[in-house]
Design an enzyme around this catalytic site. Structure first.
Site, mmCIF file in Angstrom:
data_model
loop_
_atom_site.group_PDB
_atom_site.id
_atom_site.type_symbol
_atom_site.label_atom_id
_atom_site.label_comp_id
_atom_site.label_asym_id
_atom_site.label_seq_id
_atom_site.Cartn_x
_atom_site.Cartn_y
_atom_site.Cartn_z
ATOM 1 N N CYS A 1 -48.298 80.295 -55.772
ATOM 2 C CA CYS A 1 -49.502 79.578 -55.387
ATOM 3 C C CYS A 1 -50.388 80.529 -54.622
ATOM 4 C CB CYS A 1 -49.116 78.395 -54.519
ATOM 5 S SG CYS A 1 -50.483 77.736 -53.600
ATOM 6 N N LYS B 1 -57.351 63.284 -48.769
ATOM 7 C CA LYS B 1 -56.723 63.797 -49.994
ATOM 8 C C LYS B 1 -55.206 63.873 -49.840
ATOM 9 C CE LYS B 1 -56.496 68.363 -50.836
ATOM 10 N NZ LYS B 1 -55.164 68.891 -51.223
ATOM 11 N N ASN B 2 -54.756 64.510 -48.773
ATOM 12 C CA ASN B 2 -53.316 64.752 -48.646
ATOM 13 C C ASN B 2 -52.527 63.462 -48.420
ATOM 14 O OD1 ASN B 2 -53.728 67.408 -49.124
ATOM 15 N ND2 ASN B 2 -53.337 68.110 -47.020
ATOM 16 N N ARG C 1 -44.915 79.563 -51.261
ATOM 17 C CA ARG C 1 -44.742 78.108 -51.248
ATOM 18 C C ARG C 1 -43.555 77.641 -52.097
ATOM 19 N NH1 ARG C 1 -50.593 75.250 -51.275
ATOM 20 N NH2 ARG C 1 -49.532 73.682 -50.056
ATOM 21 N N PRO C 2 -42.354 77.978 -51.680
ATOM 22 C CA PRO C 2 -41.167 77.511 -52.407
ATOM 23 C C PRO C 2 -40.959 76.013 -52.220
ATOM 24 C CG PRO C 2 -40.527 78.623 -50.385
ATOM 25 C CD PRO C 2 -42.021 78.741 -50.479
ATOM 26 N N ILE C 3 -40.037 75.422 -52.982
ATOM 27 C CA ILE C 3 -39.716 73.993 -52.789
ATOM 28 C C ILE C 3 -38.259 73.809 -52.377
ATOM 29 C CG2 ILE C 3 -41.510 73.093 -54.335
ATOM 30 C CD1 ILE C 3 -39.084 72.604 -56.339
ATOM 31 N N ASP C 4 -37.673 74.904 -51.844
ATOM 32 C CA ASP C 4 -36.252 74.821 -51.481
ATOM 33 C C ASP C 4 -35.966 73.693 -50.481
ATOM 34 O OD1 ASP C 4 -37.826 76.496 -49.783
ATOM 35 O OD2 ASP C 4 -35.997 77.128 -48.759
ATOM 36 N N LEU C 5 -36.891 73.439 -49.571
ATOM 37 C CA LEU C 5 -36.625 72.399 -48.566
ATOM 38 C C LEU C 5 -36.668 70.996 -49.170
ATOM 39 C CD1 LEU C 5 -38.696 73.880 -45.601
ATOM 40 C CD2 LEU C 5 -36.216 73.952 -45.915
ATOM 41 N N ASP D 1 -54.970 73.993 -42.396
ATOM 42 C CA ASP D 1 -56.063 73.604 -43.294
ATOM 43 C C ASP D 1 -57.437 73.670 -42.617
ATOM 44 O OD1 ASP D 1 -54.337 73.241 -45.374
ATOM 45 O OD2 ASP D 1 -54.400 71.049 -45.357
ATOM 46 N N ARG E 1 -61.534 69.721 -55.708
ATOM 47 C CA ARG E 1 -60.182 69.216 -55.483
ATOM 48 C C ARG E 1 -60.090 68.477 -54.155
ATOM 49 N NH1 ARG E 1 -56.330 73.454 -54.863
ATOM 50 N NH2 ARG E 1 -55.109 71.644 -54.339
ATOM 51 N N ARG F 1 -49.828 71.342 -57.377
ATOM 52 C CA ARG F 1 -48.552 71.502 -56.697
ATOM 53 C C ARG F 1 -47.989 70.194 -56.164
ATOM 54 N NH1 ARG F 1 -45.337 75.078 -53.901
ATOM 55 N NH2 ARG F 1 -45.004 73.627 -52.254
ATOM 56 N N ILE G 1 -48.357 79.303 -40.571
ATOM 57 C CA ILE G 1 -47.761 78.408 -41.573
ATOM 58 C C ILE G 1 -47.605 79.098 -42.927
ATOM 59 C CG2 ILE G 1 -47.904 76.152 -42.713
ATOM 60 C CD1 ILE G 1 -47.645 75.890 -39.693
HETATM 61 C C1 UD1 Z 1 -49.155 70.279 -47.131
HETATM 62 C C2 UD1 Z 1 -50.609 70.052 -47.453
HETATM 63 C C3 UD1 Z 1 -51.413 71.321 -47.236
HETATM 64 C C4 UD1 Z 1 -51.164 71.877 -45.847
HETATM 65 C C5 UD1 Z 1 -49.675 71.996 -45.546
HETATM 66 C C6 UD1 Z 1 -49.387 72.385 -44.109
HETATM 67 C C7 UD1 Z 1 -50.548 68.337 -49.171
HETATM 68 C C8 UD1 Z 1 -50.773 67.982 -50.597
HETATM 69 N N1 UD1 Z 1 -50.733 69.610 -48.830
HETATM 70 O O1 UD1 Z 1 -48.682 71.261 -48.058
HETATM 71 O O2 UD1 Z 1 -52.801 71.010 -47.421
HETATM 72 O O3 UD1 Z 1 -51.773 73.143 -45.733
HETATM 73 O O4 UD1 Z 1 -49.020 70.752 -45.794
HETATM 74 O O5 UD1 Z 1 -49.954 71.485 -43.232
HETATM 75 O O6 UD1 Z 1 -50.261 67.493 -48.346
HETATM 76 N N2 UD1 Z 1 -41.886 75.711 -47.236
HETATM 77 C C9 UD1 Z 1 -40.681 76.259 -47.643
HETATM 78 N N3 UD1 Z 1 -39.902 75.537 -48.498
HETATM 79 C C10 UD1 Z 1 -40.277 74.312 -48.969
HETATM 80 C C11 UD1 Z 1 -41.482 73.742 -48.537
HETATM 81 C C12 UD1 Z 1 -42.268 74.472 -47.666
HETATM 82 O O7 UD1 Z 1 -40.335 77.353 -47.253
HETATM 83 O O8 UD1 Z 1 -39.510 73.710 -49.740
HETATM 84 C C13 UD1 Z 1 -42.740 76.470 -46.309
HETATM 85 C C14 UD1 Z 1 -44.109 76.779 -46.921
HETATM 86 O O9 UD1 Z 1 -44.077 77.963 -47.710
HETATM 87 C C15 UD1 Z 1 -44.943 76.918 -45.690
HETATM 88 C C16 UD1 Z 1 -44.349 75.894 -44.724
HETATM 89 O O10 UD1 Z 1 -43.035 75.635 -45.207
HETATM 90 O O11 UD1 Z 1 -44.811 78.194 -45.140
HETATM 91 C C17 UD1 Z 1 -45.101 74.586 -44.632
HETATM 92 O O12 UD1 Z 1 -45.354 74.072 -45.912
HETATM 93 P P1 UD1 Z 1 -45.462 72.500 -46.190
HETATM 94 O O13 UD1 Z 1 -45.640 71.785 -44.898
HETATM 95 O O14 UD1 Z 1 -44.345 72.092 -47.069
HETATM 96 O O15 UD1 Z 1 -46.819 72.409 -47.013
HETATM 97 P P2 UD1 Z 1 -47.128 71.483 -48.246
HETATM 98 O O16 UD1 Z 1 -46.428 70.188 -48.126
HETATM 99 O O17 UD1 Z 1 -46.980 72.269 -49.510
#
Ligand code: UD1
Length: 428
Positions: free
Chosen positions: A123, A22-23, A128-132, A314, A406, A99, A336
């Site tokens: 979420c 899926k991912n 789960r922010p998207i700042d990065l 996961d 899903r 997401r 995580i």
């Molecule tokens: C992806 C996977 C999810 C998995 C996760 C960690 C998909 C669709 N989903 O989610 O199944 O559990 O990787 O292996 O592939 N973070 C920030 N800012 C950001 C982005 C992330 O602070 O902009 C934090 C998150 O809150 C979290 C950590 O970074 O604590 C890791 O998240 P991330 O690796 O980005 O997970 P996803 O890509 O959302």
């Protein structure tokens, strides 16, 4: 709404075909936006999220054509053709539900020089922010603006992104994916440091390379992308789902069973396999896939989630279901996501003894779980309840099946074929 009904206590044995990941699918599909030629993805899992992503691509103006599985195969083949981009916007209604929609931001921006994507909001498994994602894109040259719950990204003068350098302060799978897709057709070179190394990222890199991208350091935390003028179409097969495979491995563990996870790739599953062996399972790697067999109660263990190659977040909930039946006390630490223990109160309703304190859960194994009506608020948590139900005495009803749909292709069919007493019931 559908429910899954399980009458537990049956030993599972036989062959479970493992679907495409899926991912990986959710980051390979947006690659189609990067080219006006067709991208054909094989071994796509039949999942609600994949369908949802297909709809998003349609909204952007891409066509999606799906061929069914060939005889004896589960995977589907989808050809995505984004001859031209009709809309550069991913609307709130879609992003809110899925997401992973945020993964169109990088590719739309790279292709069109501008993109407008709804901010995903909260979420179930933490903030789960998207700042990065945004900081990485900024480092590659994007200019960002925020209006009415949307982020608007632009390349300088609406042209190509210049490329740049970004060191991730925290490892992020999604942000690494967005940055890679954005960088593939940049004017210059992009260096991503402390990038995620998950196998799904390797899959993404290989697909981009098949489309003509130039990427060094694949499989490491230091990815160097030399932007190319254009990408072309390709045919690419999605990697096997290591989380689905790990989940069925836990099904073998909790039922004292013996399962051949056909098509699983052990090379991607090191930490999971090590964990299974610590639990007392016999794990054999063979040409057909991974065989997991278990006798007796699981042994208690200590586990901490970590970015790849560490133990996957996961897989945490599914291991907890197994540890609930262990012969002693185990300690799980989730590093995580905050708030990823929402399966705990539901497992407790089935007789599990779990104490959560902050990011740590102490699981005291019990001799037996008992069936109960339960529900979960995310995908992997739902799977842990299915696993507990397979092991439990009596009947378990898992509500909110849409979470499972899903991420688990034909769950009842796969489990039923290896001896589980499981069915889907519809409340009409
Ligand atoms: C992806 C996977 C999810 C998995 C996760 C960690 C998909 C669709 N989903 O989610 O199944 O559990 O990787 O292996 O592939 N973070 C920030 N800012 C950001 C982005 C992330 O602070 O902009 C934090 C998150 O809150 C979290 C950590 O970074 O604590 C890791 O998240 P991330 O690796 O980005 O997970 P996803 O890509 O959302």
């Amino acid at each position: 709404m559908d429910r899954i009904l399980i009458r537990g206590g049956r030993r599972l044995s036989g062959r479970v075909p493992i679907s495409g990941a899926k991912n990986a699918a959710l980051t390979l599909m947006p690659c189609a936006i990067l080219t006006d030629e067709p991208l054909t993805l094989r071994n796509l899992p039949r999942l609600a999220d994949v369908d949802g992503f297909g709809h998003l691509l349609n909204q952007l103006g891409a066509s999606t054509a799906v061929e069914g599985a060939r005889a004896g195969e589960f995977g589907r083949v989808m050809t995505v053709r984004a001859g031209r981009i009709a809309s550069t916007e991913a609307p709130y209604d879609i992003v809110r539900k899925m997401r992973a929609s945020i993964l169109v931001l990088g590719p739309i921006l790279a292709r069109e020089g501008r993109a407008r994507v709804s901010l995903p909001g909260g979420c179930a498994i933490g903030n789960r922010p998207i700042d990065l994602h945004l900081k990485a894109l900024e480092a590659i040259g994007a200019e960002l603006e925020f209006t009415a719950g949307y982020v608007e990204a632009r390349a300088p003068s609406g042209g190509r992104l210049p490329g740049g350098r970004f060191a991730f302060p925290v490892v992020s799978v999604g942000a690494t994916e967005n940055a890679l897709m954005a960088a593939a057709t940049a004017r210059g070179t992009t260096l991503l440091e402390n990038a995620a190394q998950e196998p799904e990222i390797v899959d993404l890199c290989r697909c981009l390379v098949a489309m003509g991208a130039r990427i060094d350091g694949i499989g490491t935390g230091r990815l160097e992308v030399a932007g190319v003028d254009r990408l072309h179409g390709a045919t690419y097969a999605v990697m096997p789902d290591r989380i689905e495979a790990g989940s069925y491995a836990c099904a073998a563990v909790v039922t004292g069973g013996d399962l051949m996870l056909a098509g699983a790739d052990p090379a991607d599953m090191g930490a999971t396999i090590a964990g299974l062996r610590q639990l007392g399972a016999t794990v054999e790697e063979g040409p057909e896939g991974l065989r997991v067999a278990m006798e007796g109660r699981p042994r208690p263990i200590e586990l901490s989630t970590a970015p790849y190659p560490g133990f996957a977040t996961d897989m945490q909930a599914q291991f907890m279901a197994a540890l609930a039946l262990a012969d002693g006390a185990s300690v799980l630490t989730e590093t995580i996501f905050e708030n990823r223990y929402m399966h705990v109160p539901e497992l407790a309703r089935m007789g599990a003894d779990v104490r959560v304190s902050g990011r740590t859960a102490v699981v005291r194994g019990v001799g037996e779980l008992t069936g109960a009506p339960v529900m979960a608020t995310d995908l992997r948590a739902s799977m842990s309840l299915v696993l507990a139900g397979l092991a439990a005495r009596g009947e378990t009803q898992v509500a909110r099946v849409y979470h499972l749909d899903r991420g688990y292709e034909r769950l009842e069919e796969k489990l039923g074929a290896v001896g589980a007493d499981i069915e889907r019931v519809s409340d009409g």
